[in-house]
Design an enzyme around this catalytic site. Structure first.
Site, PDB file in Angstrom:
ATOM      1  CB  CYS A 140       4.874   5.910  -7.902  1.00 13.19           C
ATOM      2  SG  CYS A 140       4.100   7.005  -9.101  1.00 13.19           S
ATOM      3  CG  HIS A 163       8.282   9.323  -6.526  1.00 11.52           C
ATOM      4  ND1 HIS A 163       8.419   8.012  -6.906  1.00 11.52           N
ATOM      5  CD2 HIS A 163       7.320   9.846  -7.321  1.00 11.52           C
ATOM      6  CE1 HIS A 163       7.582   7.748  -7.897  1.00 11.52           C
ATOM      7  NE2 HIS A 163       6.899   8.843  -8.163  1.00 11.52           N
ATOM      8  CD  GLU A 202      11.308   6.913  -5.142  1.00 16.81           C
ATOM      9  OE1 GLU A 202      10.684   7.144  -4.076  1.00 16.81           O
ATOM     10  OE2 GLU A 202      10.744   6.600  -6.203  1.00 16.81           O
TER      11      GLU A 202
END
Lengths: 228, 731
Positions: free
Chosen positions: A87, A204, A206
Site C-alpha cells: 500500500c 493487504h 497482512e
C-alpha cells in the site's frame, strides 16, 4: 528470516505487518525508525508498511521515498535483498526509485476498503512460492490512491518479462470490469522488480492471516518469505 | 461591554452574573473566556439538571460521565474507554472538515485517557435526498469521516446513515471512538501539585475555530455559510503523531494530568484541569506555539485549532518528555504552572489579560430548569384500518430501496474497516465485533436511534433507542455493558423541544436502569435548528458489549438451505410510526411501538444464550421495516433464499412490516429449532417457526416469488446511483 519493518511518521499498518511476519517466521521483526541510516545487521527482508506517511499531503510516498533510511533500503535491494512494500509501502517503493510507475488516485476518486480477489500471476518467486500460479486469493484493500499507471513501454516490459505479481480479479479469477477497484492499468495489483527481489502491492495480505478475521489467504505470502 | 457580551451569545442576566461574580466589568479576553465556558456546549446549562437523573453506575463502571470519556472494566485487566460526540453545525457548513475534525476530536478524548483507539463508529443524519444540498453533504461528510479515521489508522466498523427532511438545514454528524487501556493505568484531567509545569503539546495554535463552541450553541439562520471561518481544519497525520507521542509519554511515567484541547480550546482545558484539581493555573501566552504572528490573547484563548493537548508533568521528567515530542516532530512548550491561589491568571506580553476565580468559572455557570411541556400522546393506530399500499411483494422491494433501508455499502466502503486486523464482524450487520489483540475476547459495538419514534413519543422513543442498541449487541452474542449518548435536539428555549429532551431522557434512563446498561459518557447538542425549524429529537445511543469468544459471534447471513427460521418475540403488527407507513403511505402519524423492558430482557438473554451455545446459525434483530425486511437482509447477506409458510396472526402487511419490539429472527437446524421452540415456551419467550431457508427466491405467503437477485438489486442499487447524480432514485 530476519525482517525489518521501516516506520515513518504516519505509518499505520506497521503493527499489522509485524504481527503477520512474527506468526510466519517465529521472530518479532525489528522496527526501524525512518531517521536511522542503517538496517539492523543480518536483515534478510525489509518491509515498508501501509499508512499515510507524512499524511500523504504531498504525492503519496514522495517524502518517505527520500527519508534517511531509504539509502540503506536501496542498497539492500541492490544487493538482491528481499524488499516488500504494501500500500503506502508500494507507493514509497515507486517514489524511491525501486519500482517503476506511479500510483494515482482511484479512478472514481474515492477511498475504497473492501475484500478483493487477486490472481497470483506466478508462484516461482520468494514472495509467492506458497501459492499456485493462477490461484485466486481474497485479501483486503484499503486505499485512495492505488491506480497503477506507467508509460506504455514500462507496461510492455512488465508484461513481457513476467513482472506482474498480482492482478485484481473476481472470485472466478476473471479480470477487468468491476473486479478492478481503482482503474489500474492491466488490472495490476502488484509488481516485481527485474530480479524479483522487490515486490510492491496495494492489497493487504497482512490483514488476512486469521480464520476469525476474514480468512487466511494472506498467509501464503508470509509463509513464502519465511521459507525463502 | 454588555453589548459585547450579547454579541458573544451571553444573555443580559448572564452578563450581570459575571459582573457580580468578579466585582467589576470583565476585559474582552475575560468575556471571551466566560462565553466559552458558559455556552451551552461546554456548560450543559439547559441539560445538566436532567442528565443527573441518568443511571451511570454498575460494578464494571470504572469512570462515568465527567471525564474525557467513560471507562468500563472488560475483564482480564483491560478497560474499554469510549464516548460519542457531535460535530453537527461545522459539518453542515463545511462537510469534509467538519466531519473529519469530529472524528479527530472524539479520538483525542479517548487517547487522552491513556487508551489506544481500536474502533470508530458514527451516526449520520442527512436531509431528504431531493434537497439540493444533500448529495454534496453526504459525499463530503463520508469522505471526511473516512479521511480522518483512515489516515489516523483506526477501523471504522459500524454506524447508521439515515435521511429525513427535518435535517435539511441541520445535518447530524455524531462520531464514537472506542479505545483499549489497562484498567490500572487510566489518565485523568485533574491537575495535582503546586508549581508543576503546564505543558502544551501537539500542533500550533492558529485562528481557526474561534468561537466554535459558541456556534454549536446557537441556531442557524440563513447566513450559516458565512460561519465557515469558525470551522476547524483537521490534520490526522499530526493526530497520529500526537497519539503515539502521548502513549509513549504516559508509559514513561511523566504525566500527572492530561486534557485535550477540544471545544473552547486552551480556555476550557486549562480551567478544567485546575478546577478539578483544586488548583489555580497561571498561563504565559508568550510561550504558546502559534501558527501565525500577531495573535492576541483573546484569539489564543478561544482558538479551536486541532490536535493539541495540555498536560501537567512531573518536573523531574520534563527533559525526557521533551525528547519524546521532538522525536515525533511535535511542538512542546511550557506555558504555565499550577498555583495554590485558585485563580485563572492569563498573561500576555507582560499584561494580565485575565484574572478570574477558577472554580467559579465552571461551577457558577448558569443552570437552567427550562420550561418543558410533554409531547401530546399520539393515537394508537389499528392495523386493520390501514389499507395495504400495494402487494406485500412490491412493498418489500420498495422498502428495501428507500433511503433508510437501502444498502449503505457506498458509505462504509470509504471507511477503512479492516485495519488493525481485528474486525471479526464488519459493517452491514447488527453490531460490529472487534477482537482484542490476539485473544478470543472481543467488543461488540453499535450505534442507534429511531428519531421518528422519539418525535411521536419521546419517552417510548428514548426507551427504544436503548433497547435497540442492547438488542443489536445481544443478537451478536455480546453481553451489553454500557452506553454513551449524543443527545441531538432543537432549541431548548422552546418548551415543546425541552419537553422532547426531558421525555427522551426519562425513557433512556428507564431502559438503561432496567437492562443494567449504564450511561458512562455522552454529549449534548442543542439548538439543532435552522430558521426556526428543529430537527427530530435524535438521542443517539452508542452501545458497548463484550463477547468472551469472538469465534461464537453470530452472523446475519442465512447459512444455506434446509434450516428452520424462527421468530422470537411477540408480533402484534404495529404499524404506527413504521417505515411502511411513512415511506409507502406518506403518513407520519400514530404512536410508536411500545417497549416492554421485561420482554426485551427475557428475549435478548434467550437469544444471546442461543448464540453462545452455537445453537443459532444466524440471528438478526428486527427493527426498521419489520420482519420482511430483516428476512430479506439475511437472505442478501447469505446469498440464500427462504420460504415462509406461516406468519403470526393479523393482517399480512402489518405482520410483515410492523415494527413491534423485542423481536429477533433465529435460524437453526430443524431438530435444534424444535428444541429451541420448547425451551422458549418454557421460559415464556414467544416463538414461532416461520419456514425454511433455501433456493434462490424469497417466498412470502400468498405472494409471487421474488428472485433473490431482484431483492439484492432493490437494496444495493439506489445509493450508488443517487450519489452518481441520478435524481430519479429516491424520488
Amino acid at each position: 528470516m530476519r525482517a525489518a519493518v521501516i516506520v515513518f511518521p504516519g505509518s499505520n499498518r506497521e503493527g499489522d505487518m509485524a504481527r503477520a511476519l512474527a506468526r510466519a517466521t517465529g521472530h518479532e521483526p525489528a522496527m526501524v525508525w525512518h531517521s536511522q541510516t542503517e538496517l539492523p545487521a543480518g536483515t534478510d527482508l525489509v518491509v515498508l508498511p501501509g499508512g499515510f506517511s507524512y499524511g500523504d499531503y504531498l504525492r503519496c510516498g514522495a517524502i518517505a521515498g527520500r527519508a534517511a533510511i531509504m539509502d540503506a533500503v536501496r542498497a539492500h535491494a541492490a544487493r538482491g535483498g528481499l524488499t516488500l512494500g504494501v500500500c503506502n509501502g508500494f507507493q514509497i517503493l515507486c517514489e524511491g526509485g525501486l519500482l517503476p510507475g506511479v500510483l494515482m488516485r482511484n479512478a472514481n476518486l474515492r477511498f475504497v476498503c473492501r475484500m478483493q480477489h487477486l490472481r497470483v500471476e506466478r508462484a516461482d518467486t520468494a514472495f509467492t512460492s506458497h501459492y499456485r500460479q493462477g490461484q485466486t486469493i481474497e485479501v483486503a484493500i484499503a486505499h485512495g490512491e492505488g491506480n497503477y499507471e506507467a508509460d506504455d513501454e514500462t507496461i510492455a516490459r512488465l508484461e513481457g518479462e513476467g513482472l506482474v505479481a498480482f492482478r485484481y480479479c473476481d472470485s472466478l479469477g476473471r479480470v477487468g470490469g468491476e473486479a478492478n477497484p481503482n482503474g489500474s492499468r492491466n488490472d495490476i495489483a502488484g509488481i516485481f522488480s527485474e530480479r524479483r527481489n522487490v515486490l510492491g502491492l496495494m492489497p493487504h495480505p497482512e490483514n488476512l492471516i486469521d480464520p476469525l478475521v476474514g480468512g487466511i489467504d494472506g498467509r501464503g505470502l508470509f509463509e513464502s518469505l519465511a521459507a525463502a | 461591554m454588555l453589548e459585547a457580551a450579547l454579541a458573544h451569545g451571553l444573555k443580559t442576566e448572564e452578563y450581570e452574573r459575571i459582573v457580580a461574580l468578579i466585582g467589576r466589568a470583565p476585559s474582552l479576553t475575560e468575556l471571551g473566556i466566560f462565553s466559552a465556558m458558559w455556552n451551552e456546549h461546554c456548560s450543559y446549562k439547559s441539560s445538566r439538571i436532567h442528565l443527573r437523573k441518568l443511571p451511570t453506575k454498575a460494578p464494571w463502571v470504572i469512570k462515568g460521565p465527567g471525564e474525557n470519556a467513560g471507562v468500563i472494566d472488560i475483564g482480564g485487566g483491560d478497560a474499554c474507554v469510549f464516548k460519542m460526540e457531535s460535530h453537527n453545525h461545522p459539518s453542515f457548513i463545511e462537510p469534509y472538515q467538519g466531519a473529519a475534525t469530529g472524528v479527530g476530536g472524539i479520538l483525542r478524548d479517548v487517547f487522552t485517557m491513556g487508551a489506544r483507539p481500536i474502533a470508530c463508529l458514527n451516526l449520520l443524519r442527512f436531509g431528504r435526498p431531493a434537497h439540493p444540498k444533500t448529495r454534496r453533504l453526504v459525499a463530503g461528510v463520508v469522505a471526511g469521516v473516512g479521511g480522518y479515521g483512515n489516515s489516523f489508522g483506526v477501523p471504522t466498523v459500524g454506524g447508521s446513515t439515515e435521511f429525513d427532511e427535518s435535517y435539511d438545514g441541520n445535518i447530524l454528524v455524531n462520531a464514537m471512538a472506542v479505545g483499549l487501556a489497562r484498567a490500572d493505568s487510566i489518565f485523568y484531567s485533574a491537575a495535582a501539585g503546586v508549581g508543576n509545569p503546564i505543558v502544551y503539546l501537539g500542533s500550533k495554535t492558529g485562528r481557526d475555530g474561534i468561537h466554535g463552541a459558541s456556534m454549536a450553541s446557537a441556531s442557524f439562520e440563513a447566513d450559516a455559510e458565512e460561519k465557515r471561518p469558525t470551522v476547524q481544519v483537521g490534520d490526522p497525520f499530526s493526530e497520529k503523531l500526537l497519539l503515539e507521542a502521548c502513549l509513549e509519554l504516559m508509559a514513561s511515567g511523566a504525566v500527572i494530568a492530561i486534557q485535550d484541547m477540544g471545544a473552547a480550546g486552551l480556555t476550557s482545558s486549562a480551567v478544567e484541569m485546575g478546577a478539578k484539581g483544586n488548583l489555580g493555573i497561571r498561563l504565559d501566552l508568550d510561550a504558546v506555539p502559534c501558527r501565525e504572528e500577531g495573535m492576541t490573547a483573546y484569539e489564543m484563548m478561544l482558538s479551536e485549532s486541532q490536535e493539541r493537548m495540555l498536560m501537567v508533568l512531573k518536573p523531574e521528567k520534563e527533559k525526557e518528555a521533551e525528547a519524546i515530542f521532538v522525536k515525533w516532530g511535535l511542538d512542546f512548550a511550557i506555558i504555565g504552572k499550577t498555583t495554590d491561589d485558585l485563580r485563572f491568571l492569563v498573561e500576555h506580553k507582560g499584561v494580565v489579560e485575565a484574572d478570574l476565580p477558577i472554580k467559579e468559572l465552571g461551577d457558577e455557570a448558569p443552570v437552567y430548569d427550562r420550561p418543558h411541556v410533554p409531547t401530546p400522546k399520539a393515537p394508537i393506530l389499528d392495523a386493520d384500518a390501514i389499507a395495504p399500499a400495494r402487494s406485500n411483494r412490491e412493498a418489500l422491494l420498495a422498502l428495501l430501496a428507500t433511503p433508510d433501508l437501502c444498502s449503505k455499502r457506498w458509505v462504509w466502503e470509504q471507511y477503512d474497516h479492516l485495519i488493525l486486523g481485528n474486525t471479526v464482524r464488519a459493517p452491514g450487520g447488527d453490531a460490529a465485533v472487534v477482537r482484542i489483540r490476539d485473544e478470543r475476547k472481543g467488543l461488540v459495538l453499535t450505534t442507534d436511534v429511531t428519531a421518528r419514534y422519539c418525535a411521536a413519543d419521546p419517552v417510548e422513543g428514548g426507551r427504544q433507542a436503548v433497547v435497540e442498541a442492547w438488542r443489536n449487541i445481544s443478537a451478536r452474542g455480546g453481553q451489553p455493558l454500557a452506553l454513551t449518548d449524543n443527545l441531538n435536539f432543537g432549541n431548548p428555549e422552546k418548551p415543546e423541544i425541552m419537553g422532547q429532551f426531558v421525555g427522551c431522557l426519562q425513557g433512556i434512563g428507564e431502559a438503561a436502569r432496567a437492562l443494567d446498561f449504564p450511561i458512562v459518557s455522552g454529549n449534548v447538542s442543542l439548538y439543532n435548528e435552522t430558521q426556526g425549524t428543529g430537527i427530530l429529537p435524535t438521542p443517539a445511543i452508542g452501545g458497548v458489549g463484550v463477547i468472551s469468544d469472538v469465534a461464537l459471534a453470530s452472523t446475519i447471513a442465512l447459512p444455506g438451505g434446509g434450516k428452520t427460521i424462527l421468530l422470537i418475540g411477540e408480533t402484534k403488527g404495529w404499524l404506527g410510526q413504521s417505515l411502511y407507513l411513512r415511506d409507502l403511505s406518506g403518513r407520519r402519524d400514530g404512536a410508536p411501538p411500545p417497549v416492554d423492558l421485561e420482554a426485551e430482557k427475557r428475549n435478548g438473554d434467550f437469544v444471546r444464550a442461543l448464540v453462545l451455545e452455537r445453537r443459532a446459525l444466524a440471528v438478526h434483530d428486527l427493527s426498521d421495516g419489520g420482519l420482511a425486511v430483516a428476512l430479506a437482509e439475511m437472505a442478501i447477506a447469505g446469498g440464500v433464499g427462504a420460504t415462509i409458510d406461516s406468519l403470526p396472526s393479523g393482517p399480512a402487511h402489518a405482520v410483515l412490516f410492523g415494527e413491534d419490539q423485542a423481536r429477533y429472527l433465529v435460524v437453526a437446524e430443524p431438530a435444534e429449532a424444535a428444541a429451541i421452540e420448547a425451551d422458549a415456551k418454557a421460559v415464556g419467550v414467544a416463538v414461532l417457526a416461520l419456514g425454511a431457508t433455501g433456493g434462490n427466491e424469497l417466498n412470502l405467503p400468498g405472494e409471487a416469488p421474488i428472485l433473490l437477485c431482484d431483492v439484492q438489486h432493490a437494496q444495493q442499487a439506489p445509493l450508488p446511483a443517487y450519489m452518481a447524480g441520478d435524481d430519479s432514485v429516491f424520488a
